[in-house]
Design a protein around this motif. Structure first.
Motif, PDB file in Angstrom:
ATOM      1  N   ALA A  49       0.498  -0.933   0.273  1.00 40.42           N
ATOM      2  CA  ALA A  49      -0.007   0.063   0.056  1.00 40.42           C
ATOM      3  C   ALA A  49       0.176   1.697   0.120  1.00 40.42           C
ATOM      4  CB  ALA A  49      -0.947  -0.019   1.189  1.00 40.42           C
ATOM      5  N   ASP A  50       2.167   0.991   0.511  1.00 41.06           N
ATOM      6  CA  ASP A  50       2.531   2.369   0.809  1.00 41.06           C
ATOM      7  C   ASP A  50       4.065   2.785  -0.595  1.00 41.06           C
ATOM      8  OD1 ASP A  50       1.899   2.838   2.896  1.00 41.06           O
ATOM      9  OD2 ASP A  50       2.907   1.861   4.243  1.00 41.06           O
ATOM     10  N   ALA A  51       3.932   1.936  -1.296  1.00 40.03           N
ATOM     11  CA  ALA A  51       4.403   2.173  -3.069  1.00 40.03           C
ATOM     12  C   ALA A  51       4.079   3.520  -3.584  1.00 40.03           C
ATOM     13  CB  ALA A  51       4.326   1.221  -3.920  1.00 40.03           C
ATOM     14  N   LEU A  52       5.563   3.798  -3.624  1.00 35.64           N
ATOM     15  CA  LEU A  52       4.676   5.192  -4.497  1.00 35.64           C
ATOM     16  C   LEU A  52       4.714   5.329  -6.037  1.00 35.64           C
ATOM     17  CD1 LEU A  52       8.167   7.353  -3.589  1.00 35.64           C
ATOM     18  CD2 LEU A  52       6.404   7.410  -2.696  1.00 35.64           C
ATOM     19  N   GLN A  53       3.646   6.339  -5.733  1.00 29.61           N
ATOM     20  CA  GLN A  53       2.476   6.019  -7.455  1.00 29.61           C
ATOM     21  C   GLN A  53       3.415   7.395  -8.034  1.00 29.61           C
ATOM     22  OE1 GLN A  53      -1.701   6.293  -9.380  1.00 29.61           O
ATOM     23  NE2 GLN A  53      -1.190   6.806  -7.141  1.00 29.61           N
ATOM     24  N   PHE A  54       3.742   7.398  -9.311  1.00 33.43           N
ATOM     25  CA  PHE A  54       3.797   8.505  -9.963  1.00 33.43           C
ATOM     26  C   PHE A  54       3.510   8.855 -11.511  1.00 33.43           C
ATOM     27  CE2 PHE A  54       7.942   6.975  -8.651  1.00 33.43           C
ATOM     28  CZ  PHE A  54       8.643   8.126  -8.345  1.00 33.43           C
ATOM     29  N   ASN A  55       2.616  10.440 -11.509  1.00 29.27           N
ATOM     30  CA  ASN A  55       1.748   9.946 -12.809  1.00 29.27           C
ATOM     31  C   ASN A  55       2.927  10.626 -13.850  1.00 29.27           C
ATOM     32  OD1 ASN A  55       0.239  12.169 -14.540  1.00 29.27           O
ATOM     33  ND2 ASN A  55      -0.692  12.732 -13.181  1.00 29.27           N
ATOM     34  N   SER A  56       2.329   9.069 -15.211  1.00 31.25           N
ATOM     35  CA  SER A  56       2.542   8.870 -16.401  1.00 31.25           C
ATOM     36  C   SER A  56       2.405   9.606 -17.326  1.00 31.25           C
ATOM     37  CB  SER A  56       1.551   7.414 -16.517  1.00 31.25           C
ATOM     38  OG  SER A  56       0.668   7.372 -16.807  1.00 31.25           O
ATOM     39  N   GLY A  57       1.524  10.714 -16.846  1.00 29.11           N
ATOM     40  CA  GLY A  57       1.402  12.113 -17.739  1.00 29.11           C
ATOM     41  C   GLY A  57       2.501  12.367 -18.195  1.00 29.11           C
ATOM     42  N   LEU A  58       3.993  12.492 -17.780  1.00 24.84           N
ATOM     43  CA  LEU A  58       4.806  13.379 -17.815  1.00 24.84           C
ATOM     44  C   LEU A  58       6.112  12.343 -17.543  1.00 24.84           C
ATOM     45  CD1 LEU A  58       5.941  16.985 -18.053  1.00 24.84           C
ATOM     46  CD2 LEU A  58       7.828  15.163 -16.788  1.00 24.84           C
ATOM     47  N   MET A  59       6.649  11.780 -18.101  1.00 28.74           N
ATOM     48  CA  MET A  59       8.167  11.247 -18.048  1.00 28.74           C
ATOM     49  C   MET A  59       9.352  11.325 -18.701  1.00 28.74           C
ATOM     50  SD  MET A  59       7.013   7.474 -19.681  1.00 28.74           S
ATOM     51  CE  MET A  59       5.619   6.849 -20.723  1.00 28.74           C
TER      52      MET A  59
ATOM     53  N   ALA B 106      15.506   0.458 -20.940  1.00 29.68           N
ATOM     54  CA  ALA B 106      14.804  -0.708 -21.540  1.00 29.68           C
ATOM     55  C   ALA B 106      14.406  -1.143 -20.636  1.00 29.68           C
ATOM     56  CB  ALA B 106      15.972  -1.012 -22.219  1.00 29.68           C
ATOM     57  N   THR B 107      14.962  -2.088 -19.687  1.00 33.83           N
ATOM     58  CA  THR B 107      14.432  -3.098 -18.865  1.00 33.83           C
ATOM     59  C   THR B 107      13.135  -2.552 -17.842  1.00 33.83           C
ATOM     60  OG1 THR B 107      16.753  -3.577 -18.891  1.00 33.83           O
ATOM     61  CG2 THR B 107      15.034  -4.190 -16.677  1.00 33.83           C
ATOM     62  N   LEU B 108      13.125  -1.069 -17.266  1.00 35.31           N
ATOM     63  CA  LEU B 108      11.721  -0.295 -17.172  1.00 35.31           C
ATOM     64  C   LEU B 108      10.600  -0.825 -18.067  1.00 35.31           C
ATOM     65  CD1 LEU B 108       9.774   1.190 -15.081  1.00 35.31           C
ATOM     66  CD2 LEU B 108      11.094   3.314 -15.477  1.00 35.31           C
ATOM     67  N   PHE B 109      10.347  -0.171 -18.863  1.00 34.90           N
ATOM     68  CA  PHE B 109      10.258   0.126 -20.355  1.00 34.90           C
ATOM     69  C   PHE B 109       9.103  -1.418 -20.215  1.00 34.90           C
ATOM     70  CE2 PHE B 109      10.773   4.182 -20.811  1.00 34.90           C
ATOM     71  CZ  PHE B 109       9.518   4.583 -20.506  1.00 34.90           C
ATOM     72  N   GLU B 110      10.304  -2.664 -20.332  1.00 36.54           N
ATOM     73  CA  GLU B 110       9.670  -4.179 -21.163  1.00 36.54           C
ATOM     74  C   GLU B 110       8.679  -4.500 -19.927  1.00 36.54           C
ATOM     75  OE1 GLU B 110      13.727  -5.893 -21.096  1.00 36.54           O
ATOM     76  OE2 GLU B 110      13.768  -4.894 -23.489  1.00 36.54           O
ATOM     77  N   HIS B 111       9.120  -4.164 -18.419  1.00 36.83           N
ATOM     78  CA  HIS B 111       8.692  -4.575 -17.571  1.00 36.83           C
ATOM     79  C   HIS B 111       7.481  -3.701 -17.404  1.00 36.83           C
ATOM     80  CE1 HIS B 111      11.780  -6.020 -15.028  1.00 36.83           C
ATOM     81  NE2 HIS B 111      12.389  -6.867 -15.673  1.00 36.83           N
TER      82      HIS B 111
ATOM     83  N   PHE C 141      -3.631  -6.147 -17.496  1.00 33.91           N
ATOM     84  CA  PHE C 141      -4.835  -5.478 -17.203  1.00 33.91           C
ATOM     85  C   PHE C 141      -5.340  -5.023 -19.153  1.00 33.91           C
ATOM     86  CE2 PHE C 141      -3.294  -6.376 -13.198  1.00 33.91           C
ATOM     87  CZ  PHE C 141      -4.744  -7.415 -12.667  1.00 33.91           C
ATOM     88  N   ALA C 142      -4.793  -4.650 -19.466  1.00 31.39           N
ATOM     89  CA  ALA C 142      -4.885  -3.786 -20.425  1.00 31.39           C
ATOM     90  C   ALA C 142      -5.901  -2.834 -20.556  1.00 31.39           C
ATOM     91  CB  ALA C 142      -5.165  -4.871 -21.865  1.00 31.39           C
ATOM     92  N   ARG C 143      -5.668  -1.820 -19.723  1.00 29.25           N
ATOM     93  CA  ARG C 143      -6.249  -1.148 -19.289  1.00 29.25           C
ATOM     94  C   ARG C 143      -5.352   0.519 -18.912  1.00 29.25           C
ATOM     95  NH1 ARG C 143      -9.109  -4.071 -21.703  1.00 29.25           N
ATOM     96  NH2 ARG C 143     -11.282  -4.185 -21.142  1.00 29.25           N
ATOM     97  N   GLN C 144      -5.747   0.783 -17.723  1.00 26.91           N
ATOM     98  CA  GLN C 144      -5.053   2.258 -17.774  1.00 26.91           C
ATOM     99  C   GLN C 144      -3.604   1.741 -17.398  1.00 26.91           C
ATOM    100  OE1 GLN C 144      -6.184   5.201 -17.148  1.00 26.91           O
ATOM    101  NE2 GLN C 144      -8.449   4.217 -17.502  1.00 26.91           N
ATOM    102  N   ASP C 145      -2.310   2.619 -17.411  1.00 25.40           N
ATOM    103  CA  ASP C 145      -0.772   1.632 -17.413  1.00 25.40           C
ATOM    104  C   ASP C 145      -0.512   2.619 -15.960  1.00 25.40           C
ATOM    105  OD1 ASP C 145       0.036   4.682 -17.681  1.00 25.40           O
ATOM    106  OD2 ASP C 145      -1.372   5.043 -19.180  1.00 25.40           O
ATOM    107  N   GLN C 146      -1.415   2.810 -15.029  1.00 32.96           N
ATOM    108  CA  GLN C 146      -0.179   4.229 -14.055  1.00 32.96           C
ATOM    109  C   GLN C 146       0.008   3.002 -12.488  1.00 32.96           C
ATOM    110  OE1 GLN C 146      -0.821   7.978 -13.568  1.00 32.96           O
ATOM    111  NE2 GLN C 146      -1.099   7.898 -11.243  1.00 32.96           N
ATOM    112  N   LEU C 147      -0.595   1.854 -12.420  1.00 32.73           N
ATOM    113  CA  LEU C 147      -0.513   1.536 -11.960  1.00 32.73           C
ATOM    114  C   LEU C 147       0.528   0.078 -12.475  1.00 32.73           C
ATOM    115  CD1 LEU C 147      -3.850   0.442  -9.553  1.00 32.73           C
ATOM    116  CD2 LEU C 147      -1.780   1.860  -8.868  1.00 32.73           C
ATOM    117  N   ALA C 148       0.314  -0.102 -13.324  1.00 35.35           N
ATOM    118  CA  ALA C 148       1.586  -0.881 -14.386  1.00 35.35           C
ATOM    119  C   ALA C 148       2.407  -1.003 -14.020  1.00 35.35           C
ATOM    120  CB  ALA C 148       1.248  -1.244 -15.315  1.00 35.35           C
ATOM    121  N   LEU C 149       2.379   0.788 -14.131  1.00 29.09           N
ATOM    122  CA  LEU C 149       3.857   1.097 -14.154  1.00 29.09           C
ATOM    123  C   LEU C 149       4.347   1.281 -12.655  1.00 29.09           C
ATOM    124  CD1 LEU C 149       5.907   3.742 -14.747  1.00 29.09           C
ATOM    125  CD2 LEU C 149       4.954   5.448 -14.793  1.00 29.09           C
TER     126      LEU C 149
END
Length: 236
Positions: free
Chosen positions: A145-155, A164-169, A177-185
């Protein structure tokens, strides 16, 4: 073309999203003149646009989407940006963002960190409230629950093995789930162990929070286009 610095815009599904991306690009052009810009899109019809004199070129992208995810082609592109960008240093912004002043010292971030995001206004995974409850429960189980969440609207990122590894993951986690991307990030950051820089809020600010504050990029939340994004890539 100088591939050390450039801009990428992503627009999918509708001419309305293309218009939003072009507006974002033009505001960037105003503050960063001479920047090469490429439009990433899954719509071949947009190759017919007359972009002469704008410094904007077109690149067709064919997303390999999971079944049922056709409305989320922009997320496919977004999570594959490391392989699509021809630039060394890249800055991505959603198409509903407007550049308000030169980006200047932002690029110095990449001398210390391979990637940076603005923390979300709700900075913990436990506070995320815009995704399916099943995906949120999966994420809470995976990273806490305490993991950080970043806004993926800007990177902001520099090409290399860590990003490259991060984007692969990220792409792999998004496809769960193939819907929103932020928790996947958030899950991808945890699994890739990448060092992330927290960028100033001025690089992703809503109109509500902009009053009396410095603003580099303004997020027009009142006119958000959920299926469109702008990608802006730079290098020094």
């Amino acid at each position: 073309m100088d591939t050390s610095r450039g801009a990428l815009l992503c627009a999918t599904s509708s001419i309305l999203y293309l218009e939003a991306a072009l507006i974002s690009a033009l505001t960037l052009r105003e503050h960063e003149p001479g920047l090469p810009i490429t439009l990433l899109s899954d719509c071949p019809e947009w190759q017919e646009l007359d972009l002469k004199g704008t410094g904007i070129s077109f690149q067709l992208v064919r997303p390999d989407l999971p079944a049922g995810a056709e409305a989320f082609s922009s997320r496919w592109i977004k999570t594959r940006l490391a392989s699509l960008s021809p630039y060394r240093d890249s800055l991505y912004v959603d198409a509903d963002m407007l550049t308000r002043q030169p980006l200047g010292s932002l690029w110095l971030t990449l001398e210390q960190h391979p990637i940076g995001f603005v923390p979300d206004i709700k900075p913990l995974v436990s506070l995320c409230d815009h995704v399916d409850p099943i995906e949120k429960a999966y994420t809470l189980e995976a990273i806490g629950a305490d993991a950080l969440q970043f806004n993926s609207g800007l990177m902001l990122w520099r090409a290399g093995e860590p990003t490259a590894t991060l984007f692969e993951h990220w792409h792999r986690e998004w496809r769960r789930f193939a819907r929103q991307d932020q928790l996947a990030l958030a899950r991808a950051i945890a699994s890739s162990h990448i060092q992330v820089a927290s960028l100033p809020a001025s690089f992703n600010t809503s109109p509500r929070d902009a009053r009396g504050q410095p603003v580099h990029l303004l997020d027009r939340k009142s006119t958000r286009l959920n299926s469109s994004h702008t990608v802006i890539s730079y290098a020094v």
